[in-house]
Design a protein around this motif. Structure first.
Motif, PDB file in Angstrom:
ATOM      1  N   SER A 221      -4.977  11.312  -2.906  1.00 42.60           N
ATOM      2  CA  SER A 221      -5.183  12.460  -2.032  1.00 42.60           C
ATOM      3  C   SER A 221      -4.836  13.756  -2.770  1.00 42.60           C
ATOM      4  O   SER A 221      -5.492  14.095  -3.751  1.00 42.60           O
ATOM      5  N   ALA A 245      -9.230   9.238  -3.637  1.00 40.77           N
ATOM      6  CA  ALA A 245      -9.312   9.972  -2.366  1.00 40.77           C
ATOM      7  C   ALA A 245      -8.937  11.446  -2.511  1.00 40.77           C
ATOM      8  O   ALA A 245      -8.393  12.044  -1.594  1.00 40.77           O
ATOM      9  N   HIS A 299     -13.497   6.887  -4.019  1.00 38.98           N
ATOM     10  CA  HIS A 299     -13.513   7.629  -2.757  1.00 38.98           C
ATOM     11  C   HIS A 299     -14.073   6.769  -1.638  1.00 38.98           C
ATOM     12  O   HIS A 299     -15.080   6.080  -1.819  1.00 38.98           O
ATOM     13  N   ASP A 303     -14.044   8.499   4.706  1.00 38.09           N
ATOM     14  CA  ASP A 303     -12.879   9.385   4.634  1.00 38.09           C
ATOM     15  C   ASP A 303     -13.133  10.620   5.500  1.00 38.09           C
ATOM     16  O   ASP A 303     -14.080  11.371   5.261  1.00 38.09           O
ATOM     17  N   THR A 366     -11.671   4.282   4.668  1.00 36.25           N
ATOM     18  CA  THR A 366     -11.143   5.553   5.140  1.00 36.25           C
ATOM     19  C   THR A 366     -10.266   6.184   4.066  1.00 36.25           C
ATOM     20  O   THR A 366     -10.179   5.669   2.947  1.00 36.25           O
ATOM     21  N   HIS A 367      -9.586   7.276   4.411  1.00 40.30           N
ATOM     22  CA  HIS A 367      -8.769   8.002   3.430  1.00 40.30           C
ATOM     23  C   HIS A 367      -7.669   7.118   2.866  1.00 40.30           C
ATOM     24  O   HIS A 367      -7.551   6.959   1.649  1.00 40.30           O
TER      25      HIS A 367
END
Length: 389
Positions: A221, A245, A299, A303, A366-367
């Motif tokens: 992230s 991500a 990724h 997300d 997802t994230h």
């Protein structure tokens, strides 16, 4: 509830408001409080040990009530011992050492949690592993699960801590890195996290004998965004990088069409809240003498926090635009080679090994779930494929 009881009812409305208060304020507040407590105590294992020590210690009489209350809420000493037993299954093996390494950057003391494996090599490799926004080195260390790999390979893993706290509507949570256009408060205060990375690597080369030719970087992230900034601005000290991500948070988004609302251009409004370093542009940053660092970008296609399509509201470039910028940085052609394709992930590669760019799109991830891909899926399968070819 109103429909069930035949239209508006003051009593059911009070129930709705009370439930809404719990869902919107109380529950997140309690969870954030627990999160902050765990982070401050260095992780769940340390927190459980301290709670057990406190419950068994001889405290003044006026402290007995709070001690008894805590014991009741937690289910008593047996429950805490059970927590300890569960966490002990994840305890470090004998010979493993975690230490706090501190360096001074621009007159400010910075720190990183450094994991040393039991079979430390003479000139070990080093992996810088950056935590997400609002997290911490201790939490990310458990979340990432990289220490197990390091213990088997003899490498060192360093978890740099962001300097500035991450703001949220419910208060300050964890820490942040200045990856350019993300994330506050490090990005809004223009903290020099690139210089911190250089100083940390220099310190570990000097004190632990790290091989400067075997320095790698990864992150999740906000940490993944920091990875991409280091690739662009400090490539000379890196052998390879993996971003999970995250997105390319340089000033590329400013090249897109600007929105104007009430006389405010959107990039300026975004910069005021989210932070934006206009000195940082990946293509310009490469420059003469900069090393073209191989990059793996993973990724999740579902997300919602860092959407692959980008976001005009906070100035996120799309995954495709970021890929094009990295392709230009590495001087790769536009033609991609399928690297790994199955039901879970589709990876494309450009250029050869020394200047490789690989982008993996994790289907339906997802994230947070995208973070599972490096350890459990993508990297393992890519390595297996390389061995076969």
């Amino acid at each position: 509830i109103n429909a069930e009881y035949g239209g508006f009812n003051p009593r059911t409305m009070r129930v709705q408001l009370w439930c809404g208060l719990w869902v919107a304020v109380v529950v997140p507040g309690v969870l954030l409080g627990l999160y902050s407590t765990v982070a401050a105590q260095g992780g769940m294992m340390n927190l459980a040990e301290k709670l057990m020590d406190w419950l068994e210690s001889d405290q003044p009489a006026d402290d007995n009530l709070s001690r008894a209350t805590l014991a009741t809420v937690l289910g008593g000493k047996p429950a805490i011992r059970a927590i300890q037993g569960f966490l002990d299954t994840y305890a470090e093996p004998d010979g493993v050492v975690d230490r706090l390494v501190k360096v001074v950057v621009d007159g400010v003391e910075r720190e990183a949690l450094v994991h040393l494996p039991p079979n430390l090599e003479q000139h070990p490799a080093l992996v810088l592993n950056y935590h997400a926004w609002g997290s911490s080195p201790a939490i990310h260390q458990k979340f990432a699960g990289m220490d197990l790999w390091a213990d088997g390979s003899g490498a060192i893993v360093a978890y740099p801590r962001g300097l500035e706290l991450a703001p949220s509507p419910l208060g300050w949570i964890g820490f942040s890195h200045n990856a350019g256009g993300c994330c506050p408060g490090a990005s809004t205060k223009q903290v020099d996290d690139v210089q911190f990375a250089r100083a940390l690597v220099d310190e570990l080369v000097k004190t632990l004998g790290v091989n400067p030719a075997r320095v790698f970087v990864t992150g999740m992230s906000n940490g993944g965004m920091m990875v991409q900034r280091l690739v662009c601005e400090a490539g000379e000290m890196l052998a390879a990088a993996a971003s999970v991500a995250g997105y390319l948070a340089d000033d590329s988004w400013d090249q897109q069409q600007e929105w104007e609302i009430g006389g405010w251009k959107m990039p300026a409004a975004v910069g005021a809240v989210w932070g934006r370093d206009r000195r940082y542009h990946c293509n310009r940053s490469l420059g003469e003498g900069k090393q073209a660092v191989p990059l793996l970008h993973i990724h999740g296609m579902e997300d919602r926090l860092v959407p692959p399509a980008g976001s005009d509201w906070i100035g996120m470039v799309s995954l495709e635009k970021a890929t094009a910028i990295h392709r230009a940085r590495l001087e790769c052609s536009e033609e991609a080679t399928p690297a790994l394709v199955n039901r879970s992930v589709a990876c494309r590669s450009w250029c050869g090994a020394a200047r490789n760019l690989t982008v993996c799109e994790a289907v339906s991830y997802t994230h947070l779930r995208a973070h599972e891909t490096p350890e459990h899926l993508v990297c393992r399968l890519l390595l297996e494929k390389k061995k076969k070819t």
